[in-house]
Structure formats: C-alpha cells, structure tokens
Write a protein that holds these residues in place. Sequence first.
Motif, PDB file in Angstrom:
ATOM      1  N   ARG A 366     -17.328  56.967  18.395  1.00  0.00           N
ATOM      2  CA  ARG A 366     -17.196  57.499  19.755  1.00  0.00           C
ATOM      3  C   ARG A 366     -16.007  58.447  19.847  1.00  0.00           C
ATOM      4  O   ARG A 366     -16.076  59.486  20.520  1.00  0.00           O
ATOM      5  CB  ARG A 366     -17.039  56.343  20.740  1.00  0.00           C
ATOM      6  N   GLU A 369     -17.007  61.823  18.374  1.00  0.00           N
ATOM      7  CA  GLU A 369     -17.933  62.569  19.234  1.00  0.00           C
ATOM      8  C   GLU A 369     -17.278  63.097  20.504  1.00  0.00           C
ATOM      9  O   GLU A 369     -17.682  64.144  21.019  1.00  0.00           O
ATOM     10  CB  GLU A 369     -19.128  61.681  19.600  1.00  0.00           C
ATOM     11  N   THR A 370     -16.284  62.394  21.003  1.00  0.00           N
ATOM     12  CA  THR A 370     -15.620  62.848  22.231  1.00  0.00           C
ATOM     13  C   THR A 370     -14.541  63.886  21.977  1.00  0.00           C
ATOM     14  O   THR A 370     -13.909  64.376  22.924  1.00  0.00           O
ATOM     15  CB  THR A 370     -15.010  61.652  22.967  1.00  0.00           C
ATOM     16  N   PHE A 376     -15.876  68.659  18.050  1.00  0.00           N
ATOM     17  CA  PHE A 376     -17.110  68.139  17.478  1.00  0.00           C
ATOM     18  C   PHE A 376     -18.282  68.861  18.120  1.00  0.00           C
ATOM     19  O   PHE A 376     -18.415  68.903  19.348  1.00  0.00           O
ATOM     20  CB  PHE A 376     -17.204  66.629  17.727  1.00  0.00           C
ATOM     21  N   THR A 377     -19.158  69.415  17.293  1.00  0.00           N
ATOM     22  CA  THR A 377     -20.278  70.209  17.829  1.00  0.00           C
ATOM     23  C   THR A 377     -21.635  69.591  17.518  1.00  0.00           C
ATOM     24  O   THR A 377     -22.658  70.149  17.910  1.00  0.00           O
ATOM     25  CB  THR A 377     -20.237  71.633  17.249  1.00  0.00           C
ATOM     26  N   ARG A 380     -24.750  64.173  19.915  1.00  0.00           N
ATOM     27  CA  ARG A 380     -24.075  62.935  20.277  1.00  0.00           C
ATOM     28  C   ARG A 380     -25.064  61.795  20.444  1.00  0.00           C
ATOM     29  O   ARG A 380     -26.214  62.016  20.791  1.00  0.00           O
ATOM     30  CB  ARG A 380     -23.261  63.131  21.563  1.00  0.00           C
ATOM     31  N   TYR A 381     -24.559  60.606  20.230  1.00  0.00           N
ATOM     32  CA  TYR A 381     -25.400  59.426  20.355  1.00  0.00           C
ATOM     33  C   TYR A 381     -25.858  59.238  21.794  1.00  0.00           C
ATOM     34  O   TYR A 381     -25.088  59.432  22.735  1.00  0.00           O
ATOM     35  CB  TYR A 381     -24.630  58.186  19.900  1.00  0.00           C
ATOM     36  N   TYR A 394     -27.968  61.994  15.449  1.00  0.00           N
ATOM     37  CA  TYR A 394     -26.554  61.879  15.767  1.00  0.00           C
ATOM     38  C   TYR A 394     -25.751  61.314  14.591  1.00  0.00           C
ATOM     39  O   TYR A 394     -26.303  60.896  13.575  1.00  0.00           O
ATOM     40  CB  TYR A 394     -26.351  61.021  17.017  1.00  0.00           C
TER      41      TYR A 394
END
Length: 819
Positions: A366, A369-370, A376-377, A380-381, A394
């Motif tokens: 997490r 991804e955040t 981060f490109t 996402r989950y 993801y």
Amino acid sequence: MKRPFGYRTRQTSVVYSKEMDQADLPPPSPTAGTRARTAFGHARALAARLWRDRRPIVVGAGATLAIVLAAGGLFWGRCGGAGCPNVDRLRSYQPGKASRLLDRHGRVFADLRPVEGATVPLRLIPKHVRDAFLAVEDQRFYSHGGVDWRRVAGAALANLRRGGVDQGFSTVTMQLARNVFPDRIRARERTLARKILEVRVAYEIEDRFDKDEILELYLSHIYFGGGARGVEAAARHYFGTSASRLTLSQAALLAGLIRGPTRYGPRRYPDRTRERRDLVLTLMERQGRVAAATATAARSMPLGVVRRRATAAGDAGLAPYFTEEVRRQLEDRLGERLYDETLSVTTTLDAGLQRAAEEELRRQLRAVETGALGRFTGPRYAVAATPTDNGTPYLQGALVAEEVGSGDVLAWIGGRDFHQSRFDRVKSSRRQVGSAFKPFVYAAALRHGHYLSERLRDEPMQVRLGGNRVWEPQNFDQEYDGAVTMRDALARSKNIPTVRLASAVGLAEVAKAAREAGIRSDIDETPAMPLGTVAVSPLELTTAYAAFAGLGKVAAPRLILRIAAEDGTEIDAAPAPRVERVMDAGIAFLITNVLQEAIERGTGTAVRTSGFEATAAGKTGTTNDATDTWFVGYTPRLVAAVWMGFDEPRPIMGLATGGRLVAPVWGRMMTRAPESLITTSTWPAPPTVLQAWIDPPSGLPLSEGCRPYDGDALRELFLRAAMPKAVCPDRGEVTLADAYPAPSDEDQARDSEPWPEDVRSGSHPAPPPEYGEAETWRRVREQAREEAERARREARKEYERQLKEWRKEQKKRRRERDE
C-alpha cells in the motif's frame, strides 16, 4: 407273425437247483439291467457304511452351512450388525465434512470444507455431459439393476489373468452409495464384506429412486479433486463456467477425473489429463454416443483449464495459500477420506508470524502504491479488479519463512488477494533473483581457495559473447572503486567484481554450488548468470539460503506434522526431519558473516532502520529495470524470503531496490516474531575457520611481529585449508598472532565492554595483552559504523537530489505537453 389283440405270451417259471452250480456248466452272461442293479446295490451299501462312520461330520457340516446361510441372509437383510444405511438421506444429503487445520501451537486457523456447487437438475445438464460419464463409468447404467453382472464377470476374468486386482466393477449406483455413506462403506477397505455391503445398498437405492434421479445425485455429489464436489463445482473450478455450458471436450476431461482426481489433476499433470480425456472420447465414439468426426474434433481441443480462483469475494482467512498447499498434500495422501471424516491436522505454521507477515507485506504494498516511497504509475490494487490468465494487473508480493534445521514452513503468503488470484507465487512463480544469487558465487570461490580479504578489480569491463557481441556489465550506482575485497564486494553487492570472480572460478562451479544448496530451476551458464539471471521461486530460494543459516545443513520444507481422527487417534505423523549437508560449514559461516555485515552497512540496512536489532544476516536482490525486488534474511533459527513485483514483469517504480521496498517488510515482520524465533547469539564458528590480522592493502595475513606499512591492521576470517601466505610490510612493537580461532559469543561480548577511563592514571591494573588487540578492533568497528552512517546520509542526499531532478523533469514535460 402278428398276434391277435389281447394275446399274452405264456411265461414258464424257472426253479433253481444246486445242479445249476455245477462247474461244467457255464455261468449265465449278465445283462445291462443286472449290472445296473448290482452297481446300485454296492453304492447303497457304501453310502450306508459312510453314513454310519461319518455321520457326526456330515451333520456338523450341514449345520454349519445352515448357520452360514442364515448369517449371510441376516447380513444381507440387516447390512451387518450396524443395520442398513437409510437411503432416504439421499433426498436431503449435504456432502463434505470440514477437517480442521491447527498451527504448530495447536490453534485452529482454517478448515478444509470442500467447494460445493449447487445441485443441477439432470434436465439442465447437456446430453453429451451425461454420456461422457456413463461411457467411462457405467455404459449399461440404464439396463442393470444396480450391479452390472457382465462387468463383474469381465473384471473377475481380467483379474485372474493379471494375478491381482486390475479392474473394478463399481457402477454409478455403487459409487453413489460409497460417496453418500463413507462412514459405513469405506472406500479404502478392499474387503469382500465391504463389497457385499456396497452391492446391498446399491440395490436399495435402485428400489427407491429411478435412474434419472440416481444419475442426478451422482453428478451432484461425486468428487473431482481440488476440493470440488459435484459437476457444477468442478465446472467452475476447472473451467470457470457452469455445468450447463460444458463442451464435449470439457465434459470428457471431468469424466476422466473421477477414477483418480489426484493422479489426473489437469493443473499438475496436463499430459496425463489429455490422455485420459482422449480415452473417454474414444469410448464415447465406440459406444455410438458421438460421431467419429465430433470425437476427433474434441480430441484436438486444448485442455482449457483456467487458473484457480475463488468464486466469491470476502475475507479468505489466515494463510489461504498455505491452506491450499496443505489441502493438496492431504488429498495426495488421503484422497476423499479428507472430506469424509472430520480430521485434525497439525501443521508447521506459526499463526503469530503468519499474521505479522501478512500485515507488514500488505502495509508495504500500500505504501508503494500511494507514492510514499516515490512516484508510482502502475495499476493499483482494487477489490473489484479482474484477474487475467497472466495474473493480476496490480503490484503483487510473496513471502515464505522456514525454521532452520527442520524445514518447517512457518509463514506462507502466495499473493495479495486469494479471492482474485489463487496462483501461488511462493511455489509456482519463477522470477529472476538479481543480486540475491551472488552468495552462491562467493561460496563457490571460497571452495576453490579464494579468501574474503582477496582484492578484486572494480573497473569497467567488457565481456565478448561471440558474433561480435559485447556485454558491458555495470555496478548499480555506476561507480567504481578500482579494487575492493571479496567481503566488500558481496556486502555492498558490487556487480563488476562479482562477474570477474565468477569468471575466475568458472560458471560451471558457480552453478554447481547453487544446485547443491537447493536451486532446482534451470541455470543457464552465461556471463550474466552471476548477477542473478536465474529464475527461481521464493520457496526454492528460501530453502537454498537455509544452507547458509544452517551452516551447510538443510532439511526439505514440510507443512504437515500430524493427522488425527475426530476421536484423537493418530492416523499419520511426520518423521523426524531428514537433514542433509549440502555445503561446507566453514564456507557457510564465512558467507553468513559477510551477509551480517550487509545488514549493518551494506544494501540491507533497512532491516536495522525498521527496528530489528537481533542477530541477522541477509541479501537484497534487484533485477534489470527494477521489475523484481527481493530480500532473503535469516537468523540462527529462521530464514525467510520476500518478493515484490508485477505478475506481468514491468518496472515497479524509479529507484526501486530490494533494500528499499522489501527489506523493511522482513525487518518489521521480525520485530513482531515470537521470541522463540529471535536470538541475540550468533552462529558458532566451525573449527575450520580461523581469524588473523591482515594487511589492508594486500589483504594478506600479517606475520608475527609485523604491522601494515601504513594505517591499522584489520581482522579477517579464513578457512584453515585456504590460508594465504603471511607478509610483513613493516616491523613494529606490537606482536600479533599469525592466526587463531574465531572468537566465541563471550569473547565478542567482552570486546564490546567499555574501557576503564582511568587506566592510564594507574588506579587500575594494566589490561591483559589481548586488550590491545581488542582496542584496535573496537576502533575499526566504530570507524566502520561512522563510515556507514556517513554513506547512508550521502545516499539519502543523492536520492533526494535525483528525486528532485526527476520531479523537475516531469513538471517540465507536463508544461510542454500542455503547451
């Protein structure tokens, strides 16, 4: 002459006299009737004599036969002493019992309830699906009364010819009886009594239900492997569709599974499955159930089995991937018994460590991804994400931990979301390991006489590959030190010195060392192999690193400790771990010593900044373009690997490394690990390992009474058999031993004690001679810590500078795009 009606021949009576017995008269020849009467008389006399002599035996045999017939009749009528099963249960039958899984401390964490599908009315099941099952399991189903006696005779003849049990004769009805009443009709008991009971219950079922009802019940409750019971559950489990939509090829595949769901599992044994499916299609063709052209077309179809996935979203519970692997192993051992009884299975899992691992891996994914660790490109989950045949879109992660010495699997995370993807990345994924492969290069070098203080060139190089192709390896930071020791090269994960060392040792020797440690995947002996182009699974890499953690000894991974029945009776228990020596203890100790340094001042320092302070060693791994990031860490009691990446390889983010992304997961997990898995004591030094003071510029041991020409001497570890020749750059007052055994934990603790502040004042006695050596070693260690801290600060500044430039460049691109 024709006699008149009523005429009777006159008969004359013959009177016997003794004269007839005179010798000169020939005896009358016996007629056929006379012979028959004589034989009958003899037989009657013999029978009378036998009856008189053996009357008690005959009476006893007759009584025994009568008792046997009466008992058999009672057994048949009453199905034995326990009575006949109530076949009316079939109308409301709910199959499957839930065996319980316990962790190593006896805590229940999951059950193995089978995957149940809805009962599908027979009218909704296509004819070709029904025909596929009948063709292979019971071709005369609609013409017999529960037992196919033609098949019984054929099976008996075949078994006589084979000299053993080669063929069975169970009909659909008999199989249904076994599945519905497993506690009474135990499939694993191959006895005549069980078979008679099965026939008896089959006849009872035939009396109560019509053929279509029996076939419908059979298709709804038969077991197909993988926890799937019933054709609807099997259709969704293997093909992601409903039973009403199964094609001919799919129906034949499912029909072929019933004989051996484990043996013919399509995900594990696709070749066997294809052969079995084609056999079913051939039988259908021979029996006139499908046309020859249709069967041929179906045989040419691919298996079409989808990846395993759950059918409903929600909480998968603790350790779902571990649970599925345990289920698979239990099915191999127990078959349908796993679902016919309520078993208690004690596993190797440590629920506390598993929970910590799941939470920390989820937290780090997490964070990536955040954008907490950089821009981060990637996708996402999302709970509603749709997996593809190639996995999820993801970012994914995996983690597995084993106990050193026993191979017991303590934690197992095969992916991020079990409901969206049942693909187990711990066992089935093969990804390049990057620098995590390097310890095997250095282990091979030590075995061939190299030593940790040996100097290696760290300068740009070219490797000719043939065909005018040239490969130019680079260090990760594209900086070169000119020359570094083997210890520094491994601790700092330098690429150029590693490639040079592997070339000197031989790629074949490097591959051999990796295979002996436990790498089973293919190892291409190319020049880039030492940098980790080898693709392995996390489980494979963890087991191989266990060779270092166990000082050369490894046990195969195991997941199950004990299987017990509902009443506590032990059914099976794991034997003692089979430990093998795969590496020299001294070599494993030296590599471990360097990897301890990698955590203190090398690429794995995130373990310490995460808060874990106990004894540990480890190595990071990052592949080209940062598509895969690894960290494998271990203590004297535990070894664990963490992986992060996409199922479809793509760069994770800028500046992604194993040290930045996954080493913190390992460190935070270990801070929450049970105390039994953590220790402050280090690995004991084998007797084959020696310590010696060395001359830093040359890396060679110092002779007695000698010192470096400039600077302080350093202490290094050597294999006794590979001790290089000592040198004497300069003479000095300090007399040092040429070589001596590595210090124990006690010695190291003494070295770290504070020095008396007033030794020089004379208020305390002078320290013993070895304190001089300890003081020098202490200064070196403090200097190393200061250098490591300075290097970390500089690395952070460099990272912030690159990040600032990158953001500036992105801002510029957006402005240009807007304009």
